[in-house]
Design an enzyme around this catalytic site. Structure first.
Site: not given
Ligand code: AMP
Length: 280
Positions: A35, A175, A183
């Site tokens: 994030h 990431v 992650l």
């Molecule tokens: P979430 O809180 O899981 O709904 O994710 C929110 C945003 O963060 C989404 O656009 C995800 O694709 C992005 N995201 C979650 N994990 C990662 C990661 N390891 N690397 C890059 N973006 C991420």
């Protein structure tokens, strides 16, 4: 100074005070370095950054998953403060769904009939509907999404084109922890042994990318790693390993493609993906 707001009125007031271009980073909270990469990208592209933290019930298809989803809002706001976020919007469910479940919503269409779609019925309709609502509430110039959720990113790009949302979508690479695991807010549920097994996902993707051969070569190399030493009779329950074009159509014979994987380890479902180059 980061401003934490909850209601629609508070958000509108905070939004009105922001000048220049606005970047939105939609999240479900429990923020980690993935994030943070989205937020940093938003900071570098936009004059002001809004982070939404909302665990969207409409995109969960298992009540237990929704219930146990981590919600450490104080730590999230502290990280946002550190990263120079202007506004954190943390609405409650009635703020986003004032009339209860929606009667009119965004449907994902046939792009969602594959990969994650069949395993999570209604999930993408829930994601697209809430993202459309977040766009309407925040009115950002740009919105930032991770390649980690590759099918989600592809569908959001499509929604913006089909509905003419007028928001520029910026994608951010995955990431990973130093051991290779992508992650995810759900990684906290993995025991040490499950985490060791989970590492097969990124290792399989890497093996597929390194194979750099035909579709069959790539899938074969990835499958061998996923199966592990004992041929797969252990705790990694594979949902799919699939090769697609970068837009999630049929994989080309040669050129750029995407290798995607989903599996459940213990009680935790994990997804991951990588860019691959196919050579016939
Ligand atoms: P979430 O809180 O899981 O709904 O994710 C929110 C945003 O963060 C989404 O656009 C995800 O694709 C992005 N995201 C979650 N994990 C990662 C990661 N390891 N690397 C890059 N973006 C991420």
């Amino acid at each position: 100074m980061t401003r934490l707001v909850h209601t629609q009125d508070e958000l509108s007031d905070a939004r009105a005070r922001l000048g220049g271009s606005i970047g939105l980073v939609p999240t479900m909270g429990a923020l980690h370095d993935g994030h943070a990469a989205l937020i940093r990208s938003a900071r570098s592209h936009c004059d002001a950054v809004v982070v939404s933290v909302f665990v969207n019930p409409m995109q969960f298809n298992q009540a237990a998953d929704l219930e146990r989803y981590p919600r450490p809002i104080e730590a999230d706001v502290a990280l946002c403060e550190e990263l120079g976020v202007d506004v954190v919007w943390n609405p409650d469910v009635p703020t986003v769904y004032p009339d209860g479940p929606v009667q009119v919503w965004v449907t994902a269409g046939e792009l969602a009939d594959q990969l994650e779609g069949p395993h999570r019925p209604g999930h993408f309709d829930g994601v697209l509907t809430v993202v459309a609502k977040l766009f309407a509430a925040v009115r950002p110039d740009r919105a930032f999404f991770g390649e980690k959720d590759y099918q989600q990113l592809t569908l959001i790009r499509r929604m913006v084109r089909d509905l003419g949302s007028g928001v520029q979508i910026v994608e951010v690479p995955i990431v990973r922890d130093p051991d290779g695991l992508a992650l995810s807010s759900r990684n906290v549920f993995l025991s040490a042994e499950e985490r060791r097994l989970a590492l097969r996902l990124p290792a399989a993707l890497r093996a597929g990318a390194d194979a750099a051969g035909s579709s069959e070569d790539v899938l074969e190399a990835a499958r061998a790693v996923l199966a592990g030493a004992d041929g797969g009779a252990d705790g990694v329950e594979l949902d799919y390993l699939a090769l697609r074009s970068p837009e999630l159509g049929t994989a080309p014979v040669a050129g750029q493609a995407r290798l995607l994987v989903a599996a459940t380890v213990g009680r935790t479902r994990l997804i991951d993906n990588i860019a691959v180059e196919l050579r016939p």
